[in-house]
Design a protein around this motif. Structure first.
Motif, PDB file in Angstrom:
ATOM      1  N   ARG A   1       0.830  -1.203   0.000  1.00 45.25           N
ATOM      2  CA  ARG A   1       0.000   0.000   0.000  1.00 45.25           C
ATOM      3  C   ARG A   1       0.869   1.259   0.000  1.00 45.25           C
ATOM      4  NH1 ARG A   1      -5.277   1.915  -0.817  1.00 45.25           N
ATOM      5  NH2 ARG A   1      -5.381   3.956   0.153  1.00 45.25           N
ATOM      6  N   LEU A   2       1.889   1.271   0.851  1.00 45.30           N
ATOM      7  CA  LEU A   2       2.779   2.435   0.918  1.00 45.30           C
ATOM      8  C   LEU A   2       3.570   2.592  -0.378  1.00 45.30           C
ATOM      9  CD1 LEU A   2       3.993   2.000   4.592  1.00 45.30           C
ATOM     10  CD2 LEU A   2       2.560   3.854   3.720  1.00 45.30           C
ATOM     11  N   ALA A   3       3.998   1.472  -0.952  1.00 46.46           N
ATOM     12  CA  ALA A   3       4.783   1.532  -2.186  1.00 46.46           C
ATOM     13  C   ALA A   3       3.965   2.027  -3.369  1.00 46.46           C
ATOM     14  CB  ALA A   3       5.366   0.156  -2.496  1.00 46.46           C
ATOM     15  N   SER A   4       2.644   1.911  -3.291  1.00 44.70           N
ATOM     16  CA  SER A   4       1.786   2.340  -4.397  1.00 44.70           C
ATOM     17  C   SER A   4       1.511   3.842  -4.394  1.00 44.70           C
ATOM     18  CB  SER A   4       0.452   1.580  -4.345  1.00 44.70           C
ATOM     19  OG  SER A   4      -0.334   1.987  -3.233  1.00 44.70           O
ATOM     20  N   ARG A   5       1.944   4.531  -3.358  1.00 44.36           N
ATOM     21  CA  ARG A   5       1.727   5.980  -3.307  1.00 44.36           C
ATOM     22  C   ARG A   5       2.505   6.674  -4.424  1.00 44.36           C
ATOM     23  NH1 ARG A   5       1.105   8.697   2.268  1.00 44.36           N
ATOM     24  NH2 ARG A   5       2.546  10.145   1.276  1.00 44.36           N
ATOM     25  N   PRO A   6       1.955   7.734  -4.974  1.00 48.30           N
ATOM     26  CA  PRO A   6       2.647   8.422  -6.076  1.00 48.30           C
ATOM     27  C   PRO A   6       3.971   9.064  -5.665  1.00 48.30           C
ATOM     28  CG  PRO A   6       0.673   9.637  -5.386  1.00 48.30           C
ATOM     29  CD  PRO A   6       0.615   8.296  -4.721  1.00 48.30           C
ATOM     30  N   ASP A   7       4.135   9.342  -4.372  1.00 49.88           N
ATOM     31  CA  ASP A   7       5.383   9.965  -3.923  1.00 49.88           C
ATOM     32  C   ASP A   7       6.393   8.941  -3.403  1.00 49.88           C
ATOM     33  OD1 ASP A   7       3.749   9.339  -1.770  1.00 49.88           O
ATOM     34  OD2 ASP A   7       4.303  11.094  -0.582  1.00 49.88           O
ATOM     35  N   ALA A   8       6.094   7.648  -3.545  1.00 52.81           N
ATOM     36  CA  ALA A   8       7.000   6.599  -3.087  1.00 52.81           C
ATOM     37  C   ALA A   8       8.148   6.425  -4.079  1.00 52.81           C
ATOM     38  CB  ALA A   8       6.251   5.289  -2.904  1.00 52.81           C
ATOM     39  N   VAL A   9       9.352   6.252  -3.560  1.00 49.40           N
ATOM     40  CA  VAL A   9      10.548   6.050  -4.386  1.00 49.40           C
ATOM     41  C   VAL A   9      11.177   4.722  -3.966  1.00 49.40           C
ATOM     42  CG1 VAL A   9      12.745   7.007  -5.144  1.00 49.40           C
ATOM     43  CG2 VAL A   9      10.899   8.549  -4.437  1.00 49.40           C
TER      44      VAL A   9
ATOM     45  N   VAL B   1      11.561   0.969  -0.194  1.00 47.73           N
ATOM     46  CA  VAL B   1      10.698   2.065  -0.627  1.00 47.73           C
ATOM     47  C   VAL B   1      10.765   3.179   0.412  1.00 47.73           C
ATOM     48  CG1 VAL B   1       8.296   2.782  -0.898  1.00 47.73           C
ATOM     49  CG2 VAL B   1       9.130   0.740  -2.071  1.00 47.73           C
ATOM     50  N   ALA B   2      10.922   4.417  -0.056  1.00 46.74           N
ATOM     51  CA  ALA B   2      11.006   5.576   0.832  1.00 46.74           C
ATOM     52  C   ALA B   2       9.993   6.631   0.420  1.00 46.74           C
ATOM     53  CB  ALA B   2      12.419   6.163   0.806  1.00 46.74           C
ATOM     54  N   ILE B   3       9.426   7.290   1.429  1.00 43.04           N
ATOM     55  CA  ILE B   3       8.447   8.359   1.220  1.00 43.04           C
ATOM     56  C   ILE B   3       8.847   9.530   2.118  1.00 43.04           C
ATOM     57  CG2 ILE B   3       6.022   9.019   1.467  1.00 43.04           C
ATOM     58  CD1 ILE B   3       5.387   5.968   1.274  1.00 43.04           C
ATOM     59  N   GLY B   4       8.975  10.709   1.549  1.00 41.82           N
ATOM     60  CA  GLY B   4       9.257  11.864   2.383  1.00 41.82           C
ATOM     61  C   GLY B   4      10.475  12.661   1.966  1.00 41.82           C
TER      62      GLY B   4
ATOM     63  N   TYR C   1      17.869   8.475   0.205  1.00 43.92           N
ATOM     64  CA  TYR C   1      17.945   7.112   0.718  1.00 43.92           C
ATOM     65  C   TYR C   1      18.074   6.074  -0.398  1.00 43.92           C
ATOM     66  CZ  TYR C   1      16.958   7.754   5.730  1.00 43.92           C
ATOM     67  OH  TYR C   1      17.054   8.068   7.067  1.00 43.92           O
ATOM     68  N   THR C   2      17.411   6.299  -1.510  1.00 47.61           N
ATOM     69  CA  THR C   2      17.260   5.240  -2.515  1.00 47.61           C
ATOM     70  C   THR C   2      18.176   5.365  -3.728  1.00 47.61           C
ATOM     71  OG1 THR C   2      15.464   6.509  -3.579  1.00 47.61           O
ATOM     72  CG2 THR C   2      14.832   4.883  -1.894  1.00 47.61           C
ATOM     73  N   ALA C   3      18.777   6.517  -3.952  1.00 45.74           N
ATOM     74  CA  ALA C   3      19.419   6.807  -5.241  1.00 45.74           C
ATOM     75  C   ALA C   3      20.638   5.947  -5.549  1.00 45.74           C
ATOM     76  CB  ALA C   3      19.809   8.287  -5.297  1.00 45.74           C
ATOM     77  N   THR C   4      21.365   5.499  -4.533  1.00 47.04           N
ATOM     78  CA  THR C   4      22.671   4.868  -4.786  1.00 47.04           C
ATOM     79  C   THR C   4      22.768   3.427  -4.294  1.00 47.04           C
ATOM     80  OG1 THR C   4      23.517   5.806  -2.712  1.00 47.04           O
ATOM     81  CG2 THR C   4      23.873   7.075  -4.732  1.00 47.04           C
TER      82      THR C   4
END
Length: 244
Positions: A133-141, A151-154, A160-163
């Motif tokens: 559910r959290l991963a499906s948010r449009p702002d989730a990366v 998955v990160a939100i905020g 957190y996720t780029a590298t």
């Protein structure tokens, strides 16, 4: 089962023929599912009770959430209510909410032996309905890593996720797990146990040669991955030694 017997079973499983390994793991997963369903039948949590519990927590930091709803029981409102409540609690203008996004259940090694392909846009999230559910948010990366994606939100989601794909293990200094400690984040367990705290492996990596056990097997596993634009890249990762 005592510790000695557990170790003996672990070794026996590792050296058993592949079909027997798969059968034993299936039996174990089925047993754990039955036990979890029995626990779920015994426990009922209302929305009010859940909100009261959440109000007791300190949300003033980045949060890595681990969930195991079978261990909690039935919470009124289900995964949607839980995910929405927690995502509201985290002030994403200041902090970041993270969840595991592993694309498989079961053995780390067995998954790599299937020669997987990881597409960050479409890969499964085998970590339960709350994480999905959290991963499906449009702002989730989502981080690009074939075995231990996050998955990160905020606020720091991109940081957190780029590298993640740059490390030789899933838990190195470019990983979200390592960065959580650098950012003095917290780990929230909802029905999960310390066995589910993946970030502990970042501490093992940080200790390096001073860690008393060589926890990684020697082999490297190159995996074809696809980024958010569909561009391919090869991510090579170590795997935990199944006997360590």
């Amino acid at each position: 089962m005592n510790k000695t017997l557990k170790i003996a079973v672990k070794y026996a499983l590792y050296y058993a023929p592949r079909p027997l390994q798969e059968r034993l793991r299936k039996i174990q997963m089925e047993r754990e599912l039955r036990e979890g369903m029995e626990r779920a039948k015994r426990t009922r949590v209302s929305k009010a009770e859940f909100l009261e519990l959440m109000d007791r927590l300190d949300w003033g930091s980045d949060i890595f959430l681990h969930t195991s709803m079978l261990n909690v029981g039935k919470i009124e409102g289900g995964a949607k209510f839980i995910a929405d409540t927690i995502s509201r609690k985290v002030d994403t203008d200041r902090h970041t909410l993270l969840v595991s996004a592993l694309p498989y259940r079961g053995s780390f090694l067995e998954y790599l032996r299937t020669n997987p392909v990881f597409d960050v846009r479409t890969a499964d999230i085998a970590m339960g309905a709350v994480n999905e559910r959290l991963a499906s948010r449009p702002d989730a990366v989502r981080s690009i890593h074939p075995t231990h994606s996050v998955v990160a939100i905020g606020k720091r989601a991109a940081e957190y996720t780029a590298t993640h794909h740059l490390d030789k293990t899933p838990f190195g200094p470019h990983s979200p797990y390592w960065k959580l400690f650098l950012n003095k984040g917290k780990i929230l367990l909802l029905g999960a146990t310390l066995n589910n705290v993946t970030a502990i492996h970042a501490l093992e990596d940080a200790l390096g040669d001073s860690y008393p056990i060589d926890i990684y097997a020697a082999d490297d596993y190159p995996v074809t991955c696809y980024d958010g634009e569909g561009k391919p890249l090869i991510v090579s990762t170590k795997c935990h030694h199944p006997l360590k």
